[in-house]
Write a protein that holds these residues in place. Structure first.
Motif, PDB file in Angstrom:
ATOM      1  N   GLN A  97     -15.246  -1.785  12.203  1.00  0.00           N
ATOM      2  CA  GLN A  97     -15.191  -1.893  10.752  1.00  0.00           C
ATOM      3  C   GLN A  97     -14.075  -2.864  10.373  1.00  0.00           C
ATOM      4  OE1 GLN A  97     -14.399   1.758   8.698  1.00  0.00           O
ATOM      5  NE2 GLN A  97     -14.912   0.937   6.678  1.00  0.00           N
ATOM      6  N   GLN A  98     -14.325  -3.647   9.337  1.00  0.00           N
ATOM      7  CA  GLN A  98     -13.335  -4.632   8.936  1.00  0.00           C
ATOM      8  C   GLN A  98     -12.047  -3.950   8.489  1.00  0.00           C
ATOM      9  OE1 GLN A  98     -15.525  -8.556   7.339  1.00  0.00           O
ATOM     10  NE2 GLN A  98     -15.727  -6.827   5.997  1.00  0.00           N
ATOM     11  N   LEU A  99     -10.920  -4.553   8.874  1.00  0.00           N
ATOM     12  CA  LEU A  99      -9.617  -3.974   8.566  1.00  0.00           C
ATOM     13  C   LEU A  99      -9.416  -3.832   7.058  1.00  0.00           C
ATOM     14  CD1 LEU A  99      -6.733  -3.126   9.571  1.00  0.00           C
ATOM     15  CD2 LEU A  99      -6.094  -5.521   9.277  1.00  0.00           C
ATOM     16  N   GLY A 100      -9.651  -4.913   6.303  1.00  0.00           N
ATOM     17  CA  GLY A 100      -9.453  -4.867   4.861  1.00  0.00           C
ATOM     18  C   GLY A 100     -10.392  -3.893   4.184  1.00  0.00           C
ATOM     19  N   THR A 101     -11.632  -3.840   4.657  1.00  0.00           N
ATOM     20  CA  THR A 101     -12.598  -2.901   4.081  1.00  0.00           C
ATOM     21  C   THR A 101     -12.160  -1.464   4.321  1.00  0.00           C
ATOM     22  OG1 THR A 101     -14.385  -4.492   4.456  1.00  0.00           O
ATOM     23  CG2 THR A 101     -15.006  -2.193   4.099  1.00  0.00           C
ATOM     24  N   PHE A 102     -11.686  -1.189   5.550  1.00  0.00           N
ATOM     25  CA  PHE A 102     -11.217   0.166   5.865  1.00  0.00           C
ATOM     26  C   PHE A 102     -10.052   0.558   4.970  1.00  0.00           C
ATOM     27  CE2 PHE A 102      -8.394   3.016   8.157  1.00  0.00           C
ATOM     28  CZ  PHE A 102      -9.251   4.008   8.582  1.00  0.00           C
ATOM     29  N   ILE A 103      -9.064  -0.355   4.827  1.00  0.00           N
ATOM     30  CA  ILE A 103      -7.893  -0.037   3.997  1.00  0.00           C
ATOM     31  C   ILE A 103      -8.306   0.162   2.547  1.00  0.00           C
ATOM     32  CG2 ILE A 103      -5.728  -0.972   3.091  1.00  0.00           C
ATOM     33  CD1 ILE A 103      -5.297  -2.328   5.772  1.00  0.00           C
ATOM     34  N   ALA A 115      -1.105  -1.859  -6.244  1.00  0.00           N
ATOM     35  CA  ALA A 115      -2.504  -1.793  -5.820  1.00  0.00           C
ATOM     36  C   ALA A 115      -3.210  -3.133  -6.055  1.00  0.00           C
ATOM     37  CB  ALA A 115      -3.227  -0.683  -6.574  1.00  0.00           C
ATOM     38  N   GLN A 116      -2.919  -3.762  -7.151  1.00  0.00           N
ATOM     39  CA  GLN A 116      -3.510  -5.075  -7.422  1.00  0.00           C
ATOM     40  C   GLN A 116      -3.082  -6.088  -6.359  1.00  0.00           C
ATOM     41  OE1 GLN A 116      -2.706  -6.555 -11.333  1.00  0.00           O
ATOM     42  NE2 GLN A 116      -3.796  -8.475 -11.014  1.00  0.00           N
ATOM     43  N   LEU A 117      -1.805  -6.032  -5.960  1.00  0.00           N
ATOM     44  CA  LEU A 117      -1.322  -6.930  -4.906  1.00  0.00           C
ATOM     45  C   LEU A 117      -2.015  -6.642  -3.576  1.00  0.00           C
ATOM     46  CD1 LEU A 117       2.505  -6.985  -5.695  1.00  0.00           C
ATOM     47  CD2 LEU A 117       0.894  -8.874  -5.966  1.00  0.00           C
ATOM     48  N   VAL A 118      -2.236  -5.377  -3.254  1.00  0.00           N
ATOM     49  CA  VAL A 118      -2.917  -5.022  -2.011  1.00  0.00           C
ATOM     50  C   VAL A 118      -4.307  -5.635  -1.963  1.00  0.00           C
ATOM     51  CG1 VAL A 118      -3.924  -3.117  -0.691  1.00  0.00           C
ATOM     52  CG2 VAL A 118      -1.615  -2.915  -1.605  1.00  0.00           C
ATOM     53  N   PHE A 119      -5.074  -5.466  -3.030  1.00  0.00           N
ATOM     54  CA  PHE A 119      -6.438  -5.985  -3.041  1.00  0.00           C
ATOM     55  C   PHE A 119      -6.446  -7.521  -3.044  1.00  0.00           C
ATOM     56  CE2 PHE A 119      -7.151  -1.783  -5.294  1.00  0.00           C
ATOM     57  CZ  PHE A 119      -7.609  -1.156  -4.144  1.00  0.00           C
ATOM     58  N   GLU A 120      -5.454  -8.135  -3.689  1.00  0.00           N
ATOM     59  CA  GLU A 120      -5.364  -9.597  -3.651  1.00  0.00           C
ATOM     60  C   GLU A 120      -5.067 -10.096  -2.241  1.00  0.00           C
ATOM     61  OE1 GLU A 120      -2.426 -10.720  -6.458  1.00  0.00           O
ATOM     62  OE2 GLU A 120      -3.691 -10.373  -8.229  1.00  0.00           O
ATOM     63  N   ARG A 121      -4.125  -9.435  -1.546  1.00  0.00           N
ATOM     64  CA  ARG A 121      -3.792  -9.866  -0.188  1.00  0.00           C
ATOM     65  C   ARG A 121      -4.966  -9.653   0.765  1.00  0.00           C
ATOM     66  NH1 ARG A 121      -0.546 -11.585  -3.016  1.00  0.00           N
ATOM     67  NH2 ARG A 121       1.718 -11.605  -2.787  1.00  0.00           N
ATOM     68  N   ILE A 122      -5.716  -8.586   0.585  1.00  0.00           N
ATOM     69  CA  ILE A 122      -6.895  -8.365   1.431  1.00  0.00           C
ATOM     70  C   ILE A 122      -7.911  -9.477   1.211  1.00  0.00           C
ATOM     71  CG2 ILE A 122      -8.879  -6.855   1.789  1.00  0.00           C
ATOM     72  CD1 ILE A 122      -7.046  -4.478   1.311  1.00  0.00           C
ATOM     73  N   ALA A 123      -8.120  -9.867  -0.045  1.00  0.00           N
ATOM     74  CA  ALA A 123      -9.057 -10.953  -0.332  1.00  0.00           C
ATOM     75  C   ALA A 123      -8.598 -12.266   0.284  1.00  0.00           C
ATOM     76  CB  ALA A 123      -9.228 -11.106  -1.840  1.00  0.00           C
ATOM     77  N   GLU A 124      -7.273 -12.488   0.356  1.00  0.00           N
ATOM     78  CA  GLU A 124      -6.751 -13.737   0.914  1.00  0.00           C
ATOM     79  C   GLU A 124      -6.886 -13.808   2.430  1.00  0.00           C
ATOM     80  OE1 GLU A 124      -2.767 -13.737  -0.468  1.00  0.00           O
ATOM     81  OE2 GLU A 124      -3.289 -14.254  -2.549  1.00  0.00           O
ATOM     82  N   ARG A 126       0.841  -1.215   0.000  1.00  0.00           N
ATOM     83  CA  ARG A 126       0.000   0.000   0.000  1.00  0.00           C
ATOM     84  C   ARG A 126       0.866   1.252   0.000  1.00  0.00           C
ATOM     85  NH1 ARG A 126      -1.790   3.606   3.718  1.00  0.00           N
ATOM     86  NH2 ARG A 126      -0.796   2.480   5.443  1.00  0.00           N
ATOM     87  N   LEU A 127       1.897   1.258   0.827  1.00  0.00           N
ATOM     88  CA  LEU A 127       2.763   2.436   0.901  1.00  0.00           C
ATOM     89  C   LEU A 127       3.631   2.570  -0.349  1.00  0.00           C
ATOM     90  CD1 LEU A 127       3.677   2.171   4.661  1.00  0.00           C
ATOM     91  CD2 LEU A 127       2.403   4.022   3.583  1.00  0.00           C
ATOM     92  N   MET A 128       4.068   1.448  -0.916  1.00  0.00           N
ATOM     93  CA  MET A 128       4.823   1.527  -2.162  1.00  0.00           C
ATOM     94  C   MET A 128       3.945   2.082  -3.287  1.00  0.00           C
ATOM     95  SD  MET A 128       7.942   0.707  -1.668  1.00  0.00           S
ATOM     96  CE  MET A 128       8.421   0.620  -3.385  1.00  0.00           C
ATOM     97  N   ALA A 129       2.684   1.685  -3.312  1.00  0.00           N
ATOM     98  CA  ALA A 129       1.771   2.230  -4.315  1.00  0.00           C
ATOM     99  C   ALA A 129       1.521   3.715  -4.092  1.00  0.00           C
ATOM    100  CB  ALA A 129       0.449   1.464  -4.289  1.00  0.00           C
ATOM    101  N   SER A 130       1.499   4.118  -2.822  1.00  0.00           N
ATOM    102  CA  SER A 130       1.207   5.517  -2.504  1.00  0.00           C
ATOM    103  C   SER A 130       2.366   6.450  -2.802  1.00  0.00           C
ATOM    104  CB  SER A 130       0.822   5.643  -1.026  1.00  0.00           C
ATOM    105  OG  SER A 130      -0.333   4.862  -0.743  1.00  0.00           O
ATOM    106  N   LEU A 131       3.542   5.904  -3.129  1.00  0.00           N
ATOM    107  CA  LEU A 131       4.670   6.762  -3.497  1.00  0.00           C
ATOM    108  C   LEU A 131       4.358   7.632  -4.707  1.00  0.00           C
ATOM    109  CD1 LEU A 131       7.782   4.408  -3.098  1.00  0.00           C
ATOM    110  CD2 LEU A 131       7.243   6.440  -1.745  1.00  0.00           C
TER     111      LEU A 131
END
Length: 409
Positions: A278-284, A259-268, A188-193
């Motif tokens: 509130q759910q952690l993954g949903t919040f992120i 970003a794709q990796l972030v959403f994949e890891r949240i789904a896993e 997430r932080l690498m994507a936010s760079l």
């Protein structure tokens, strides 16, 4: 055997998961790999703690007291993960000195710092208030086999703290679950760079769009004599847009991949709700997706500007081409008219030449006839005329034929 077969095959095992049991403390640092930073960090750690480790490997692990420190080299960053097993005196012990020294020495490259407190049901303190979270979010993981909480805020030491309560996960599955949580934050932080890059690019894009509008208006009003100056301005704008695109392409592409990796890891994580949190993954995902979309829209905006400039340049080139074709048509028409005139003149000259040749030829025959009479021959004018006419016609015809044949070639 292919030269790289073993390397390619063993890539599946290049980054094995962490294995540990609760309770434990997990510290995770991620550094940008700029220059030789990753190599320097790993070499320093290996020289100080284990001389036999190979810093050239993409990953490695060695003991640091009772803990285990693991490094992983990625394309753009290096991660250091230290797992300290056993219960601690407090829920959030200080960053171990081995990591604190590296973090202080390379603070300008530190992009992520996480601390995960992994508790078992026997070591669990019973309430979230005991762990000092402010407005936490949390989720049940893997059908309730574990629970995670975090407020996703940096504490005074710059660490993002997460609490994991393990109920039924064995050491392997617990390690994989914690690894996913750490990867979510790092990616997430690498994507936010790219977010500061996209924000700083906004002013340039507004300027490009204003210039594009001005060029479009000028293209609609420009006369043929000013096309060259307009084409130069379009070329200069296209060069600047291309330069900006080349400068930011890697960063925008990286954001899309991370970003794709972030959403994949949240789904896993296989989350479900726990209590009123509130759910952690949903919040992120809700807070992170606007960043991704802003970067994506900025990238698309830059691409559209480049396409529009290229289209405007093509329109102007087509206009120049049409005008050149019209000029060429006029030139060809002028050449055709000139050629027709030259042919007419040439025909007239040929006719005059034949007339002149005929005149001189008959004058020659007349002199010849007079010479024959002077010699005493009796030759009537009628016979002389009938005799000379075929000869004169043959000579004139041959001359006319040679003139026309020479014109064709």
């Amino acid at each position: 055997m292919h030269l790289h077969r073993n390397v390619l095959h063993n890539e599946l095992h290049a980054r094995p998961s962490m294995y540990f049991d609760a309770p434990a403390q997990v510290f995770h640092l991620a550094f940008l790999d700029e220059g030789d930073a990753a190599q320097t960090i790993i070499q320093t750690l290996c020289d100080r703690h284990v001389a036999l480790a190979d810093p050239a490997l993409p990953q490695g692990e060695f003991p640091v007291g009772d803990a285990h420190l693991k490094w992983e080299r990625h394309t753009e960053f290096l991660t250091l993960t230290l797992v300290s097993p056993g219960a601690q005196s407090g829920p959030w012990p200080a960053l171990p000195s081995v990591l604190a020294e590296v973090a202080e020495a390379h603070s300008g490259l530190l992009i992520n710092a996480d601390q995960v407190c992994v508790e078992s049901e026997s070591s669990w303190r019973g309430t979230l208030e005991s762990y000092g979270f402010h407005d936490p979010v949390g989720s049940e993981l893997d059908e309730g086999k574990a629970t995670v909480w975090s407020d996703l805020r940096l504490n005074g030491n710059g660490l993002n703290r997460m609490l994991v309560l393990n109920r039924q996960l064995d050491g392997r599955r617990l390690g994989r679950m914690v690894r996913r949580l750490l990867e979510v934050e790092t990616y997430r932080l690498m994507a936010s760079l790219t977010l500061p890059v996209a924000r700083s690019l906004s002013g340039e894009l507004r300027q490009y769009e204003a210039e594009l509008v001005a060029l479009s208006d000028d293209n609609a009003r420009t006369d043929a004599g000013d096309i060259r100056a307009l084409l130069k301005r379009i070329t200069q704008l296209s060069a600047r847009v291309t330069q900006t695109r080349a400068r930011t392409r890697l960063r925008f592409s990286a954001t899309e991949a991370y970003a794709q990796l972030v959403f994949e890891r949240i789904a896993e994580l296989h989350e479900s709700r726990t209590g009123d949190c509130q759910q952690l993954g949903t919040f992120i995902a809700q807070r992170f997706r606007p960043t991704v979309r802003y970067c994506e829209s900025t990238d698309q905006r830059l691409s559209r500007i480049g396409s529009a400039v290229a289209h405007l340049g093509n329109l102007l080139q087509a206009r120049v081409q049409v005008e050149m074709e019209e000029q060429n048509s006029q030139i060809l028409q002028s050449l055709s008219t000139r050629a027709d005139t030259q042919i007419k003149i040439q025909k007239a000259v040929e006719g005059l030449s034949i007339i002149a040749i005929s005149y001189y030829l008959f004058s020659l025959f007349k002199l010849l006839y007079q010479g024959i009479l002077t010699l005493g021959f009796d030759w009537s004018p009628r016979i002389a005329l009938l005799t000379s006419m075929p000869v004169a016609a043959a000579i004139i015809g041959a001359i006319a034929y040679r003139i026309r044949n020479a014109r064709r070639h």
